[in-house]
Each structure stands twice: as structure tokens, then as C-alpha cells.
Design a protein around this motif. Structure first.
Motif, mmCIF file in Angstrom:
data_model
loop_
_atom_site.group_PDB
_atom_site.id
_atom_site.type_symbol
_atom_site.label_atom_id
_atom_site.label_comp_id
_atom_site.label_asym_id
_atom_site.label_seq_id
_atom_site.Cartn_x
_atom_site.Cartn_y
_atom_site.Cartn_z
ATOM 1 N N LYS A 539 0.816 -1.211 0.000
ATOM 2 C CA LYS A 539 0.000 0.000 0.000
ATOM 3 C C LYS A 539 0.856 1.271 0.000
ATOM 4 O O LYS A 539 1.963 1.297 0.549
ATOM 5 N N PHE A 540 0.304 2.300 -0.613
ATOM 6 C CA PHE A 540 0.930 3.617 -0.531
ATOM 7 C C PHE A 540 0.725 4.139 0.891
ATOM 8 O O PHE A 540 -0.391 4.111 1.420
ATOM 9 N N THR A 541 1.788 4.629 1.494
ATOM 10 C CA THR A 541 1.672 5.178 2.847
ATOM 11 C C THR A 541 1.762 6.701 2.850
ATOM 12 O O THR A 541 1.548 7.340 3.874
ATOM 13 N N SER A 542 2.073 7.266 1.700
ATOM 14 C CA SER A 542 2.084 8.724 1.577
ATOM 15 C C SER A 542 1.902 9.110 0.120
ATOM 16 O O SER A 542 2.204 8.324 -0.789
ATOM 17 N N ARG A 543 1.425 10.320 -0.088
ATOM 18 C CA ARG A 543 1.265 10.819 -1.457
ATOM 19 C C ARG A 543 2.623 10.931 -2.154
ATOM 20 O O ARG A 543 2.714 10.786 -3.374
ATOM 21 N N LYS A 544 3.672 11.206 -1.382
ATOM 22 C CA LYS A 544 5.005 11.355 -1.974
ATOM 23 C C LYS A 544 5.431 10.102 -2.728
ATOM 24 O O LYS A 544 6.184 10.165 -3.702
ATOM 25 N N MET A 545 4.949 8.934 -2.261
ATOM 26 C CA MET A 545 5.327 7.669 -2.909
ATOM 27 C C MET A 545 4.876 7.619 -4.365
ATOM 28 O O MET A 545 5.460 6.883 -5.175
ATOM 29 N N LEU A 546 3.850 8.381 -4.711
ATOM 30 C CA LEU A 546 3.370 8.394 -6.098
ATOM 31 C C LEU A 546 4.461 8.844 -7.061
ATOM 32 O O LEU A 546 4.463 8.472 -8.234
ATOM 33 N N GLN A 547 5.411 9.648 -6.545
ATOM 34 C CA GLN A 547 6.496 10.145 -7.404
ATOM 35 C C GLN A 547 7.442 9.031 -7.841
ATOM 36 O O GLN A 547 8.236 9.218 -8.764
ATOM 37 N N MET A 564 -5.995 12.294 -5.059
ATOM 38 C CA MET A 564 -5.664 10.964 -4.538
ATOM 39 C C MET A 564 -5.808 10.971 -3.018
ATOM 40 O O MET A 564 -5.335 11.896 -2.351
ATOM 41 N N ARG A 565 -6.427 9.945 -2.456
ATOM 42 C CA ARG A 565 -6.616 9.865 -1.002
ATOM 43 C C ARG A 565 -5.838 8.662 -0.455
ATOM 44 O O ARG A 565 -5.878 7.573 -1.038
ATOM 45 N N ILE A 566 -5.165 8.873 0.671
ATOM 46 C CA ILE A 566 -4.456 7.781 1.355
ATOM 47 C C ILE A 566 -4.872 7.802 2.819
ATOM 48 O O ILE A 566 -4.500 8.701 3.573
ATOM 49 N N GLY A 567 -5.676 6.818 3.202
ATOM 50 C CA GLY A 567 -6.142 6.736 4.581
ATOM 51 C C GLY A 567 -5.156 5.959 5.443
ATOM 52 O O GLY A 567 -4.544 4.997 4.987
ATOM 53 N N GLY A 568 -5.015 6.386 6.703
ATOM 54 C CA GLY A 568 -4.146 5.678 7.637
ATOM 55 C C GLY A 568 -2.688 5.748 7.272
ATOM 56 O O GLY A 568 -1.899 4.881 7.659
#
Length: 744
Positions: A539-547, A564-568
Motif C-alpha cells: 500500500k501507498f503510505t504517503s502521497r510522496k510515494m506516487l512520485q 488521490m486519497r491515502i487513509g491511515g
């Protein structure tokens, strides 16, 4: 001055001319849309930089003066049209100049034209034509004779004048043939006159009647009302235009325009004739020939094309609005759903999905004819309901739907204490999805019908996430969508889906590639890369990971990340619509309030934010007030789904039969489709009932969409029932009341 200097200077002049041209476009768009020059100029600049409309509408409000998506799209459309018009003007001027026929007056007329049609009319005399009667006459050397006729001499004998052009070698056997050739030249010249064409076009639009006749009056068809039909063209509503077009395509109807020719002849005569002359009779013949043979058929094609274009635009607009309402239906959360794809011979396919949409089990039962194995089917339903704690049954509205509904109602009645209910789900496009590559990837072990049952269940849980997997035009919520330009339809519906997806936002850890592909700035390749990255790295844990996702560059990240939403995850703000570029503003806001980010979504934070003066605080934090208002709203309700504010669908426990209905009966229903002449409402019987536009309100209704939208829960009363045709007429005007029943 060197050649290089000359080229540099020419390029500078060209750039300056383009800049002046673009500024003229900005001014024109500003006038047309009643927007400021700054708003238009800024929006065009943002679009030219590669920003998407959802991104601009949400995150560049200060720059555009808070223009909404519709205003931004209007600017985009007009800018593209006017740029195309300017390009066409340059091209036409260049072509005419290369022919050595460009005059200063003509060039100025072309530059001043405000519509593409005006430019084409001015270019018409210079366009390379295929072989025509006029071109043949010119090859025979008859142009001087045509010029003599048009000079309108007071005296002279046309026949004697024409005799000089008789030449067997050139194919002119008699003086009569010479005169006819000269008149052919003049007829084409008159037909190519821009002023004449413009007047006749306006006259035809104002006065022409559309005439529709049956090719075979004895043939029964759905077009019988058009077998002997006539209506003023400009008054004809869009749905009738599309209906007669379809009838013509199916070779049932013969369609034409009826126009009084005398006023046209009179106008042309006034423009061409100087008075009495020796050639007047021949010129009059050429005028009438020009209109009948060359102008009228051409203008008829143009007019019918224009009417069709407007009708298609309306049909696409209707479909788009209905689709948006359907996509934004509230999700039914927290329920385990049993999806049922009804059928007769092959049985009802069942699919159980949990409250996250995960498929738990599939099965098949045969409660409908010809099998009628109701006892076995009932046992299977009860078994699944007990095993999985099913709360809701979703039944597709296709073949055998009502027989299946009756059976399900009986099952529910047997479980008297349960909170179990059912809902009929529009399954339009489900078969398209089930046979798609995407469905095969999602459910490789299921057959097509089983995939359809799972899709029906998921449509109830999250309409948007499921419907984006289907080609938009396969979702049946329009009128005549198969009769319009499929290219324009696809473009418009893509815009609608993109707008809806970005309005809601997506959970990047659960979204399908189909859903992700509609996020601002994301294409199908990047969407697949996001899913692949998630599968390979967790899972993505932060929006920064999208980069880190392949091919998701800096510009794409800027455009998509706010949606984009990332919960938890690592940062609570990643679950909000707040763009990372504004995280620093949020930190300063929390510092100003003396609170921490951990208090996101708490009542204390909501109370503190409710008490602030946004405009004053925006100045203090050095941020635009519109942006701060959005930030405050997002902090109060992080992770908010705007669809949840809409009323939930109507759940049913029992079946209503057509024979149960009587005029005056009050019912609750759900709007399934809105069209030009009314709305179709699901009241729980086999076919949806129609609320005609005249029955939507006690007051005047310009268009049904002003009153209702797809998905609205409405109170209706039965007007009439036609059991033979299975039709139900409904009204939203309360019996004896003066007001209208409103959508809830």
C-alpha cells in the motif's frame, strides 16, 4: 542586414502578430462569456501550460477568480474554435494570394469574418472544383459571352452575339448551346456569391418547413406520426429531429425542406439586375437555375446539418447530465450484498460481495420459468443470507427481472424478523463490462454471467467505482445516444466521468486502474503503473510515494495528487482534498490556532475553525481566501465523500404489480432517466412510469432537468395505466394542490 537578421526579424513580427491575434481572441471570449479579460487570459495560459480543468477549478481559484468547471470548459472550447478560425483565415488568404486573385478588400472581409461559415463562403469562388457545367463552358471559351450577358446592355441580340461562339471543334454546335453555357457560368457565379448565400441561408433558416413523408404509407412502424408531417424547421425540438433522421436512415421516411422560392428570386434579382436590358430574361433564367440547382440543395444540406448538430448537442448534453447524476449516486456502505443477474433458461447467477466489494461466493439458481425450481432456489438464498449476514439484494433490471423480484420478495417475507431488503439496479452496460478484458483480469475464474452478478452488487455499493469500468455510452441514461456523433459523445462523456471522479476523489490503495485513469493528469498507462506499483510494493503510505511510480512525472504529480486519497498513512492530510502545495499553509494555520495535526477531524478543531474570520486569517497566512476556505472545509470533514450528502436509494421488501395501480395512488419512486419531454420513474413495477414535462410541476417547466435529476427520490401520483402496453402515466402535481412535489 544579413539574411539571418531578416529571418529573425520576420519571426519576431510573426510572434507579435500571433500575440495580437491571441489577445483579440481573449477579448472576444471575454465579451461572449461575460467574463473579465484577466479571467480569460489566465485560464487560457493555464491550459496552455498543460493544466487540467479539474485541477484549475479546484486549486487555482485565486488565479481564475473562482471560475467553475463549466465556465473553464466554455473558455477552452471558444478559444480552440477561434484559434482554428484564425488558422483557417490565414490558410484561405494564402491560397487565394497564390492564385493571384487576392484584393485588399477581400483579405479584409476574410479577416473580419466571425464564423467559419463566412470564411468558407468568401473562399467558395476560389476553391478548386470538380468538373461542373460552368467549368466545361469555360473550357469551351464561353466566359466572354457570360460577361457580355452580365454587362446587361440596353440593346443587342443575345442570339446574334452567341453565334460568334459557335465552334464545332470546341463542342459548341449552336448559338443556343453557347447561351446555355454562358448561363451555366453565371449561375455558378451567382451561387458562389457570399452575400447572396448568407441572405438565403438566413431566409431558409427562418422560413423553411421540414416535410416528412412515408416511403410506404401502408407499412407499420414507430414513425407513423411522421408519415405526413410538416413543421417550421427552426421550431422543431431536438428529439423530433433525431427521430426523423433515424426514420430516413432506416429508409422508412423521406425528408425534405419546403421553401417559398419567390422571395429568394426577388432578392437575387435585386442584387444582380440593374434594370431593363437586352439580356434580362436570360439573366433571370440563370438566377432561378442558380437557386434551384446549386444553392437550394447546398443550403438544405447545411441547414439539416446545423439542425442535426444542435439536436445532437442537446442529446449529448442530456446524456452527460444524466450520467453525472448516476455516477454521483450515494454509495451504499457497510452492507454485504447479494447480486442477482436474472435469466430464464440459464438461471439466475448469484454473487455475494462483502462491504468492501470483495467477492465471497458465486452460485446459480433456477426460480424462473421454464425451470421454476423455487424451492431449491429459496433454500440457496436462505443459506447465503445466513452464512454471510447479507443485508441487501441487488437485482439487475434485465430479462426475467420482475419474476426474480417476485421470488426475492417472497424470500424476504419468509424472514419476517430480518432487516433484509432488495433494490432493482440498472444493469445497462453490465454485459459489456463482463465480457471486457478488465473483467477477465478481475475475475478470471468466473464466467460472463457471474461477473455480471458481481458487477450488479458492486454498482450498489459504489456506483462511481463500478460504472467507470464501462464504456460511458453503454450506460443507458440518455435519448438517441446511438444517433449522434460517436466521437463527440465519447469526448463529452469522458469529460463527465473525469469531472465526477475528481469531484469525489479516489482511494489510491483500492482504486482500479479504470478509476485511476480518470484522475486529473493520469492516463491509462500511468493508472496501470500505479496499480502495478501497489501490487509489487504494498500500500501507498504517503502521497510522496506516487512520485516513484514509473512515468508519473512532476507535472502529472502536481495535477493528480490532490485528488488521490491515502487513509491511515504517514500524514493525515493525505486523506483530504488539500493539495500538498498547501501543507505549509495548514501547518501555519494549526500553529495560529494552537492545535496539532493529530486533532484533525475533531469537534474541537471544527469549533475553532467555525469561529475564525477566513478573510482576515487568509491575509495573515498569506494565502488566497478561496484556498483557505477549501482547506478549512477539508479539515472539518477529512475524507468526506460528497455523495453521502445525497438521499439513499429506496429499498423495497414487496412487489408492486401493474394491476395494483389505480389513478390517484401515491407512490415513492426513483428517477431513472430524464429526457426532453419528461422523466422516467421507477415505482417498482415492470416498466418505469413516465412523468410528462407538463406533469412535473404546477408551474411552467422549460426543461425537465430544471426539476429532476437521475437518482432523485420523488413522490408521484398515478395518472393512467395502460395494461395492454405496460405503460404508466405519472404526475408530480399533488391532487388538488397548487405546488409540485419536489425531489427529495
Amino acid at each position: 542586414m544579413t539574411e539571418q537578421d531578416i529571418n529573425v526579424q520576420a519571426e519576431a513580427l510573426s510572434e507579435q502578430a500571433k500575440a495580437e491575434e491571441q489577445e483579440q481572441i481573449v477579448r472576444q471570449v471575454s465579451r461572449e462569456l461575460n467574463l473579465t479579460l484577466k479571467q480569460v487570459r489566465t485560464t487560457i495560459s493555464l491550459l496552455d501550460e498543460g493544466n487540467t480543468i479539474p485541477f484549475i477549478a479546484r486549486y487555482r481559484k485565486e488565479m481564475t477568480g473562482e471560475l467553475d468547471e463549466n465556465q473553464l470548459r466554455s473558455i477552452e472550447e471558444r478559444n480552440q474554435y477561434l484559434r482554428g478560425l484564425a488558422e483557417r483565415k490565414r490558410e484561405v488568404i494564402r491560397i487565394i494570394d497564390e492564385q493571384g486573385k487576392l484584393t485588399g478588400e477581400l483579405a479584409e472581409s476574410i479577416r473580419q469574418a466571425v464564423k467559419l461559415q463566412e470564411v468558407e463562403d468568401l473562399y467558395r469562388p476560389f476553391r478548386q472544383k470538380r468538373k461542373t457545367r460552368a467549368s466545361v463552358a469555360k473550357e469551351k471559351g464561353l466566359e466572354p459571352l457570360a460577361e457580355w450577358l452580365l454587362s446587361q446592355p440596353a440593346k443587342g441580340d443575345p442570339a446574334a452575339q452567341a453565334a460568334a461562339y459557335v465552334d464545332a471543334d470546341k463542342g459548341v454546335a449552336t448559338a443556343e448551346e453557347a447561351l446555355q453555357g454562358a448561363m451555366d457560368i453565371l449561375a455558378e457565379q451567382f451561387a458562389d456569391d457570399a452575400k447572396i448565400r448568407a441572405w438565403i441561408r438566413r431566409y431558409t433558416m427562418d422560413h423553411a418547413l421540414i416535410v416528412s413523408e412515408a416511403k410506404d404509407a401502408e407499412q407499420e412502424s414507430v414513425y407513423e406520426m411522421y408519415y405526413n408531417y410538416r413543421e417550421l424547421a427552426k421550431k422543431m425540438p431536438p428529439h423530433r429531429i433525431l427521430a426523423i433522421n433515424r426514420g430516413e436512415r432506416e429508409n422508412v421516411l423521406k425528408i425534405g425542406l419546403e421553401v417559398q422560392a419567390e422571395p429568394v428570386h426577388a432578392f437575387m434579382t435585386k442584387q444582380i439586375m440593374k434594370g431593363s436590358s437586352a439580356t434580362a430574361a436570360l439573366l433571370q433564367t440563370a438566377i432561378e437555375d442558380a437557386y434551384k440547382r446549386l444553392i437550394a440543395p447546398s443550403i438544405e444540406r447545411e441547414l439539416r446539418g446545423e439542425l442535426t448538430e444542435k439536436a445532437e448537442a442537446q442529446a449529448i448534453s442530456i446524456f452527460s447530465a444524466n450520467l453525472r447524476s448516476l455516477l454521483l449516486q450515494p454509495p451504499v456502505k457497510g452492507k454485504t450484498v447479494l447480486g442477482v443477474d436474472p435469466a430464464y433458461r440459464t438461471g439466475c447467477k448469484l454473487a455475494v460481495v462483502d462491504d468492501t466489494g470483495k467477492l465471497l461466493e458465486v452460485a446459480v439458481t433456477y426460480p424462473t420459468p421454464p425451470n421454476n425450481k423455487k424451492k431449491e432456489a429459496s433454500a440457496k438464498f436462505h443459506e447465503l443470507i445466513d452464512r454471510y449476514g447479507i443485508n441487501l439484494i441487488a437485482i439487475g433490471n434485465g430479462t426475467a427481472s420482475r419474476e426474480t423480484e417476485q421470488f426475492v420478495a417472497e424470500v424476504i417475507a419468509e424472514r419476517k424478523q430480518d432487516e433484509l431488503a432488495y433494490l432493482i439496479v440498472n444493469e445497462a452496460g453490465a454485459s459489456v463490462y463482463s465480457a471486457s478484458k478488465l473483467a477477465q483480469e478481475e475475475f478470471p475464474e468466473l464466467d460472463v454471467a457471474e461477473r455480471s452478478a458481481a458487477s450488479i452488487a458492486r454498482r450498489l455499493q459504489d456506483p462511481l467505482a463500478e460504472l467507470v469500468k464501462i464504456e460511458p455510452k453503454a450506460i443507458g441514461v440518455g435519448q438517441y445516444q446511438h444517433d449522434v456523433s460517436q466521437k463527440h459523445l465519447d469526448e463529452s462523456l469522458k469529460v463527465v466521468v473525469e469531472s465526477a471522479v475528481n469531484h469525489v476523489g479516489v482511494d489510491v490503495n483500492t482504486a482500479s486502474s479504470a478509476l485511476l485513469s480518470y484522475v486529473s493528469g493520469v492516463n491509462a498507462t500511468i493508472a496501470k503503473n500505479i496499480v502495478k506499483f501497489r501490487e509489487e510494493n504494498g500500500k501507498f503510505t504517503s502521497r510522496k510515494m506516487l512520485q516513484k511510480v514509473p512515468r508519473l512525472g512532476a507535472k502529472t504529480f502536481e495535477q493528480c495528487v490532490g485528488f488521490m486519497r491515502i487513509g491511515g498513512g504517514e500524514n493525515p492530510l493525505d486523506y483530504t482534498p488539500i493539495h500538498p502545495e498547501s501543507y505549509d499553509v495548514v501547518n501555519r494555520l494549526f500553529a495560529e490556532l494552537g492545535l496539532s495535526i493529530d486533532q484533525l477531524g475533531t469537534k474541537e478543531l471544527a469549533d475553532r475553525l467555525a469561529a475564525v474570520n477566513v478573510d482576515e486569517l487568509a491575509a495573515k497566512l498569506e494565502v488566497g481566501a478561496p484556498t483557505l476556505r477549501d482547506i478549512v472545509d477539508s479539515l472539518v470533514r477529512p475524507g468526506r465523500d460528497p455523495r453521502e450528502e445525497l438521499p439513499a436509494p429506496i429499498f423495497r421488501k414487496d412487489v408492486l404489480k401493474l394491476e395494483d395501480l389505480v389513478p390517484g395512488m401515491e407512490l415513492q419512486g426513483t428517477v431513472r432517466n430524464v429526457i426532453d419531454f419528461g422523466a422516467f420513474v421507477d415505482i417498482g413495477v415492470k416498466n418505469d412510469g413516465l412523468v410528462h414535462i407538463s406533469q412535473l410541476s404546477s408551474g411552467y417547466v422549460k426543461h425537465p432537468m430544471d426539476v429532476v435529476s437521475v437518482g432523485d427520490n420523488v413522490t408521484v401520483w398515478v395518472l393512467n395505466v395502460d395494461e395492454k402496453k405496460g405503460r404508466v402515466g405519472l404526475t408530480m402535481r399533488p391532487p388538488g394542490g397548487s405546488g409540485a412535489a419536489n425531489a427529495q
